[in-house]
Design an enzyme around this catalytic site. Sequence first.
Site, PDB file in Angstrom:
ATOM      1  N   ALA A 209      38.656  16.393 -43.331  1.00  0.00           N
ATOM      2  CA  ALA A 209      37.684  15.372 -44.120  1.00  0.00           C
ATOM      3  C   ALA A 209      36.239  15.827 -43.980  1.00  0.00           C
ATOM      4  O   ALA A 209      36.186  16.939 -43.247  1.00  0.00           O
ATOM      5  CB  ALA A 209      37.967  14.062 -43.308  1.00  0.00           C
ATOM      6  N   ASN A 210      35.308  15.141 -44.359  1.00  0.00           N
ATOM      7  CA  ASN A 210      34.132  14.999 -44.139  1.00  0.00           C
ATOM      8  C   ASN A 210      33.234  14.072 -43.884  1.00  0.00           C
ATOM      9  O   ASN A 210      33.912  12.840 -43.550  1.00  0.00           O
ATOM     10  CB  ASN A 210      33.537  16.142 -45.276  1.00  0.00           C
TER      11      ASN A 210
END
Length: 397
Positions: A209-210
């Site tokens: 993810a980020n």
Amino acid sequence: MLHGRHILLIVSGSVAAFKALMLVRLLRAEGARVRAVLTAGGARFVTRESLAALTGEPVQDDLWAPRGGEEAEIGHIRLARWADAVVVAPASANRLAQMAHGLAHDLAGCILLATCAPVLVAPAMNPAMWAHPATRANIATLAERGLHFIGPEDGPMAEPESGPGRLSEPEAIAYAIRTLLGSGPLSGRHALVTSGPTHEPIDPVRYIANRSSGKQGHAIAAALAALGARVTLVSGPVALPDPPGVVVRRVETARDMLAACEASLPADIAILAAAVADWRVAQEAAQKLKKQPGAAAPTLSMALNPDILATLSRHAQRPRLVIGFAAETEHVVQHAREKLARKGCDWIIANDVSGDVMGGAENAVHLVTADAVEEWPRMLKEDVATRLAARVAEHFA
Ligand code: CTP
């Protein structure tokens, strides 16, 4: 302002029904005419007399025995047609289930089937009831049919527990009604907005993810809706409430996000603010990866994700105005210009993410078009959204 607009307010059974009384006062203060329909459940929490006094109109609560002089003439069909907007606040879990199934055993049910007006639903219930798969399915069905939702909010409940289920505040519901009826500069336009990160699975329990919070994209969706646009927000996993009056489609991966965007076309405007993962794990493991004693760490091989911005910019149903974001840490404008040409979009909002922009409250951006660059001062993400929505409205004026 809601001057002269007709709001039909359905009050169903929830301890939060007292907020409906405050909502009536707000709507009337803006010049709206409000008629209330009290369901059997609603009548357990507020009285017909209170609603009648505050609306200044007879209150309807019986499909078979309409009350009041003029009201004796007005059956459910006429009430349904009288309304410019129908508002269900609070909407209990039971009422949502009835609506999803089109049940018409009482006056509220008949009106909801008969009306052609936009319907705004403000749910209120216990967090466990809100999270139940039956309620989730009912909400999905109703959203798919084009009903508008506001809330519920996360917070303390009447019973000693906390979580999503609180009825939105009357001010927020009034705002959503204004947006719904808005004759703003973008009314009649459909805007597609992406927001948040994507999650790219490694195995059933792990993902890549980020740090995107979705704040900027969600604020843009809200700002476009406030100018009267019909907004579809395609959002990756975020911890944010749905913006009022916006249809939200939740996705996890970049490929899901692209599919949801394409399914939402045609649109006049696309603003792609999501931080889409450029790569995914080439081979998602069907079972959880196990560590073997003494074995080396696994190597993940990656595959390229589809570029949603580039795809929509060259789509057969290309929106008239396509706006992308660029997250840069250096040479912000130069990189944005290259990105504009490479992706084929119309504008780029370039933000310098070297500081605390990702997840933070503020943003410092440049608006880059084919022939101009504007530097906007650092401001709250909501203010960036408002200014961008105003620029979009100017473009379509
Ligand atoms: N975008 C997209 N689909 C992707 C990747 C990005 O739609 N698979 C969109 C984003 O929503 C954003 C813009 O493209 O509007 C960002 O472009 P991107 O190529 O990802 O650039 P940056 O993230 O800014 O960074 P870099 O140039 O370093 O890749």
